[in-house]
Design a protein around this motif. Sequence first.
Motif, mmCIF file in Angstrom:
data_model
loop_
_atom_site.group_PDB
_atom_site.id
_atom_site.type_symbol
_atom_site.label_atom_id
_atom_site.label_comp_id
_atom_site.label_asym_id
_atom_site.label_seq_id
_atom_site.Cartn_x
_atom_site.Cartn_y
_atom_site.Cartn_z
ATOM 1 N N ALA A 293 37.356 23.937 34.065
ATOM 2 C CA ALA A 293 38.501 23.118 34.430
ATOM 3 C C ALA A 293 38.694 21.939 33.490
ATOM 4 O O ALA A 293 39.681 21.235 33.568
ATOM 5 C CB ALA A 293 38.344 22.609 35.864
ATOM 6 N N ALA B 141 37.992 31.584 30.626
ATOM 7 C CA ALA B 141 38.200 31.433 32.074
ATOM 8 C C ALA B 141 38.906 32.645 32.661
ATOM 9 O O ALA B 141 38.559 33.114 33.752
ATOM 10 C CB ALA B 141 38.994 30.161 32.355
ATOM 11 N N ALA C 25 37.417 35.078 35.475
ATOM 12 C CA ALA C 25 38.158 35.124 36.743
ATOM 13 C C ALA C 25 38.518 36.545 37.138
ATOM 14 O O ALA C 25 38.476 36.898 38.322
ATOM 15 C CB ALA C 25 39.413 34.268 36.638
ATOM 16 N N TRP D 24 37.332 37.885 40.653
ATOM 17 C CA TRP D 24 38.305 38.343 41.645
ATOM 18 C C TRP D 24 38.024 39.777 42.062
ATOM 19 O O TRP D 24 38.083 40.117 43.247
ATOM 20 C CB TRP D 24 39.720 38.204 41.093
ATOM 21 N N LEU E 251 46.134 31.982 34.123
ATOM 22 C CA LEU E 251 45.008 31.238 34.704
ATOM 23 C C LEU E 251 45.360 30.690 36.075
ATOM 24 O O LEU E 251 44.543 30.728 36.997
ATOM 25 C CB LEU E 251 44.598 30.090 33.772
ATOM 26 N N GLY F 240 43.362 32.136 39.150
ATOM 27 C CA GLY F 240 42.608 31.144 39.910
ATOM 28 C C GLY F 240 42.976 31.163 41.387
ATOM 29 O O GLY F 240 42.097 31.111 42.259
ATOM 30 N N GLY G 245 37.941 29.254 41.973
ATOM 31 C CA GLY G 245 39.340 29.626 41.781
ATOM 32 C C GLY G 245 40.225 28.417 41.564
ATOM 33 O O GLY G 245 41.113 28.430 40.707
ATOM 34 N N VAL H 56 39.885 27.186 37.954
ATOM 35 C CA VAL H 56 40.628 27.988 36.988
ATOM 36 C C VAL H 56 42.124 27.737 37.130
ATOM 37 O O VAL H 56 42.852 27.596 36.143
ATOM 38 C CB VAL H 56 40.305 29.490 37.163
ATOM 39 N N ALA H 57 42.608 27.654 38.391
ATOM 40 C CA ALA H 57 44.025 27.378 38.621
ATOM 41 C C ALA H 57 44.416 26.016 38.069
ATOM 42 O O ALA H 57 45.491 25.858 37.476
ATOM 43 C CB ALA H 57 44.338 27.460 40.114
#
Length: 197
Positions: free
Chosen positions: A16, A52, A56, A60, A103, A107, A182, A185-186
């Motif tokens: 992040a 990332a 991810a 996921w 991303l 995320g 998550g 990453v978001a």
Amino acid sequence: MPRKPPRALFLIAACAIVTSAKAHIGTDLGVHAEIGVLDGLLHPFTGLDHLAAMLAVGFWSALSARRLWTTPLAFASMLLAGALLGLAGMELPAVEPIIAASLLVLGLLVALRTQMPVVLAAALVGVFAVFHGVAHGTELAGAANIEGPLLGMLLATLALHATGLGLGLALRNTAWVSRMAGAGVAMLGLTLLTQLT
């Protein structure tokens, strides 16, 4: 005695941290003229956005998919297709914004543990992977022998997916960790999008 947060959480949270919206090394034919498998292996690690995203996708898949490798393999396949397009000189519109958006979406999918049909999940990550691949292919353009770098990049991508899968499987029963990972990453994606506007 309170449990210590897993080390993996700190690794994911580090994704992040953003210092620049341009997370790629750029296109310089002179720099890339003599590159090989090792350069390809290292290439996905040169951009925090790519790193990332690949983690991810695996994370996921571990949280939501019955067939764990379907989505990561879809991403890797379309990443390779995108890289070949980039090497051929094809330009897609809004590559950087779509990478950043990927991303944000990935995320949120991790944070919410979103489940969807396998074909839809594979198609979604596949579209994002094409844009990641074009960015990689453009950066690798000019290499005298492109097979080595492409092989290295593909192996590194699969290794990052496997790492994400491993983290997701290890932490799938700890909902707050996946939510934080998550969200991290978001937030990276949102920050990149903000910097690009």
